[in-house]
Design a protein around this motif. Structure first.
Motif: not given
Length: 823
Positions: A192-199
């Motif tokens: 949601x809401x353009x979330x992008x989390x890269x680990x």
């Protein structure tokens, strides 16, 4: 700032160079000790992992959440958000990860964030307040995916916890240790809401000289749910250790940079203007990136927000900009099986700011600006001509850009020895920290040339004025000594004490200016305060009543040191250096004592394997506590976010807290667990307090504020936590509920916010991968937060004795999907 900028490259080079240097130069430095602790959860196990882990060796209540359970709350969630499911904890933020520091609300047994202790691997993290002077948030100190566990001692933290704010307990976070096997982990979250989390994390495995290490990189970008602002950040973690026969050497480094757009809290009651009392929007989003609206929205006159909106007008933009470097090196020497001596040196540097672009004609700003530019005044400081001149001074938009700029530069050392002598285990140690922090309030024109048209940028041009600049020099020393005596195989007694010593000095190279007509000029004080408490005792008992039951008892005294915040810090906390005159500071120094607390705790733990139909196991803990809190300080200055004035501090006497936590887990075979925690808390002020005077018939008499018997605001009486976990083969799922009861939002309890039950849902599947393939592990998971889309107050701010408060709204339902791969 981006990674490809000079500062970003420097930070990456710092972490990489540290790893190379450590591997190259430390091969002969250590003979080690204790093998690295493995994560409690076994990823190859088909059994459901334990939701909550209850300590079986402590004389006080201590519960923990392990790595896998933290990530199931929400991949990337703050460790502090994860503990919201522990008994006695209230944790609320307006973002699903729990990372937004401006609207964070944390209470444990009636104690707020700034009255708790926080550490990472033993390194002190300060008191976690927004605009902190002596630490950083847990999520800025370590990437969530690198957390091994987080432990809550809800009644009283251990004597060795390095904290000056540990009145009501301690929250200790531990980073994961490097793996003995080489590997590469990739995790990607979208939603949601353009979330992008890269680990990304690379483990070296065991290499030459017995070293193991990992380095990780995180990038997160998520749009705010109710306005067009993006929470953006980068983080690098590095950890290396070497184990040998008589010692373990550990090095850790963290670099973090984030920009966190903020919105203002909505004002209710007497915190809203009378003319606009009915205008209380659910949220107060800022106007950026619609820069045209920043000016067109100022319909109240030159630089003036709409009169009909009162205090609930929208600013152009605001944000928290933070950058931190944190590092430690630790050596645990174990020459014999009975003796361990651990020394740890750490360093933390922070540079950041809070930035707000808002109307120039609000919160008394024209009078403030006129103080520094009296030539702009035509008639009065609020006349139309004066306002027009001030608008021109700040670039013509009708807005000014205000920054509160922070610097933390602290280093410290902890040294702890443990010695087992027969039936006695003796522990003792020292913590020392030197901190040079600074705070500055500056105002800039809002112009493109000045780099002031975005919440993501740092103002680069010439300042219009520096309202004040503060510098603080703080030395903290903490000593502790205790003995654990195994009286019989079933009975353990513990006794000890700690000393808390602080020497703090505040200076103002640039002080607040005042108009000649001001009756009581604001002049922030300079001076030193020494607050030493040499004997803070602790005693405890652990009795193994049966093979399955333990009884524990604990009594402890703690103290919270004064806060060396800067001027105008009534938005952040109560500080002697925020008092508006030297005389007030000198009186405070002579008459006010630091806050202290006595905590009394008794509890029972049980753990049984049973055969009661489908129920195969029962585990739980019940604990009762009584806390006597003395010399409680309240900041009773009028609320103002844009232009906070001097603090008005009052010692409101004591607070008595009584409560009960009941937490338990039912196991239904290997595949189902049901955890539930019920908490009752009653925190009440012991007495009234006096605030100012009133004149009746020519006689001046003190004004009494009737807080005696009132409930401490924001502390609910009832809470309930529920987690149902299911595991079948490679599929797992979890539904969790967090109920927080009614919370009062004024000191006199005339206003409150409603109770709320938030429900989250999680499901995941771990694929069966071939052992000889490139991809060693593959997992996909999905999370839904606020499943039933509840509306209400997430976090409230107490801003008045009665009649008003401010609050942030609860985030709506959101969904996220995470893919994790191991190579």
């Amino acid at each position: 700032m981006k990674l490809n900028t000079p500062r970003g490259r420097s930070a990456l080079m710092f972490c990489g160079a540290a790893l190379v240097a450590l591997l190259a130069t430390s091969a002969q430095a250590a003979d080690a000790v204790v093998p690295a602790a493995a994560d409690a959860a076994n990823p190859d196990s088909t059994a459901v992992e334990q939701v909550i882990v209850t300590s079986q060796s402590e004389t006080r209540s201590a519960v923990a959440m392990q790595a896998q359970q933290i990530q199931r709350v929400l991949p990337g969630a703050s460790p502090l958000k994860a503990i919201q499911f522990l008994p006695g904890v209230v944790y609320r933020t307006a973002d699903p990860w729990g990372n937004n520091e401006q609207n964070l609300s944390l209470f444990v047994h009636g104690f707020s964030t700034q009255q708790l202790g926080f550490t990472l691997d033993g390194v002190p993290l300060g008191d976690q307040q927004y605009g902190n002077y002596n630490g950083l948030s847990v999520s800025r100190a370590v990437t969530s995916e690198n957390v091994s566990r987080v432990t809550l001692s809800s009644g009283a933290g251990s004597l060795g916890v390095a904290s000056t704010s540990n009145l009501g307990g301690a929250i200790e976070t531990f980073s994961r240790d490097p793996s003995a096997e080489r590997g590469f982990n990739v995790r990607q979250t979208v939603g949601s809401n353009e979330t992008s989390r890269t680990f990304l994390r690379l483990d070296t495995g065991e290499i030459a000289g017995g070293f193991k290490g990992y380095i990780s990189y995180l990038r997160q970008d998520a749009k705010a749910w109710d306005f067009d602002g993006h929470q953006r950040g980068h983080q690098v973690n590095l950890k290396v250790d070497r184990e040998a026969e008589h010692g373990v050497l550990t090095f850790y480094a963290d670099w973090q940079m984030k920009v966190e757009p903020n919105e203002d809290a909505t004002a209710f009651g007497n915190q809203q203007t009378t003319a606009a009392a009915s205008y209380t929007p659910y949220t107060r989003p800022f106007l950026y990136p619609n820069l045209a609206a920043c000016s067109s929205n100022l319909t109240g006159g030159a630089g003036t927000p709409p009169t009909a909106q009162g205090n609930n007008f929208s600013t152009c933009f605001s944000a928290a900009q933070r950058e931190d470097i944190l590092s430690y090196v630790k050596y645990a020497w174990k020459p014999t099986d009975d003796f361990t001596w651990t020394n740890q040196a750490y360093y933390h540097y922070n540079y950041g700011r809070g930035i707000v672009a808002g109307p120039i004609n609000t919160a008394g700003l024209p009078a403030l600006f006129a103080t520094y530019y009296p030539s702009l005044v035509v008639g009065s400081s609020t006349s139309a001509a004066t306002l027009a001149n001030i608008v021109a001074l700040f670039g013509g938009f009708g807005n000014a850009v205000r920054t509160t700029e922070y610097r933390i530069n602290r280093s410290g050392l902890t040294s702890t020895a443990e010695w087992t002598l027969g039936d006695h285990q003796i522990k003792g140690g020292v913590w020392f920290e030197h901190n040079e922090s600074a705070q500055q309030r500056a105002w800039y024109p809002m112009t493109a040339a000045n780099n002031d048209l975005s919440p993501y940028d740092v103002p680069r041009g010439k300042k219009v004025l520096t309202q004040y600049a503060a510098e603080f020099y703080v030395n903290d020393i903490q000593l502790h000594l205790q003995d654990q005596w195994r009286v019989t195989p079933k009975l353990l007694l513990q006794a000890g004490f700690k000393s808390s010593l602080q020497d703090a000095t505040g200076k103002f190279p640039i002080n607040q200016q005042n108009l000649p007509t001001v009756a009581v000029p604001v002049h922030y004080p300079t001076g030193s305060i020494k607050s030493n408490k040499w004997f803070l005792p602790q005693a405890g008992l652990l009795w193994e009543a049966t093979d399955s039951e333990q009884v524990f008892v604990n009594v402890q005294q703690n103290m919270r040191q004064f806060i060396p915040y800067g001027a105008g810090s009534n938005f952040y906390g109560a500080s002697p250096w925020s008092l508006g005159t030297q005389a007030a500071f000198d009186l405070f120094k002579q008459t006010v004592k630091p806050e202290t607390s006595w905590t009394y705790e008794i509890g029972l733990r049980t753990r049984h394997d049973v055969a009661l139909g489908p129920i195969t196991g029962v585990e739980g803990q019940i604990s009762a506590y009584d806390v006597k809190f003395s010399n409680r300080l309240l900041n009773i200055a009028p609320y103002s976010f844009i232009n906070p004035g001097p603090a008005i501090l009052a010692n409101v006497g004591g607070v008595t807290t009584k409560g009960l936590d009941v937490a338990g887990t039912l196991k239904f075979g290997e595949h189902v667990q049901l955890y539930n925690a019920l908490s009752y808390n009653e925190s009440k002020y012991d007495s009234d307090y006096q605030s100012g005077t009133t004149t009746v018939g020519g006689v001046s008499t003190p004004v009494t504020v009737a807080t005696g018997g009132k409930t401490v605001p924001l502390t609910p009486k009832w809470m309930n936590k529920t987690v149902l976990r299911f595991n079948q083969g490679r599929f797992d799922a979890q539904i969790s509920g967090d109920y927080v009861g009614k919370r009062y939002v004024t000191y006199l309890n005339d206003l409150s916010v409603k109770s709320m039950m938030l429900v989250d849902l999680q499901a995941g599947y771990t694929f069966d991968m071939p052992a000889d393939g490139l991809v060693k592990g593959l997992r996909v998971s999905a999370n839904i937060t606020n499943l039933f889309d509840k509306k209400g107050v997430s976090t409230a701010n107490v801003t008045s004795n009665s009649g008003g408060y401010t609050a942030y709204a609860q985030a709506p339902r959101m969904g996220f999907v995470t893919l994790s791969a191991d190579f």
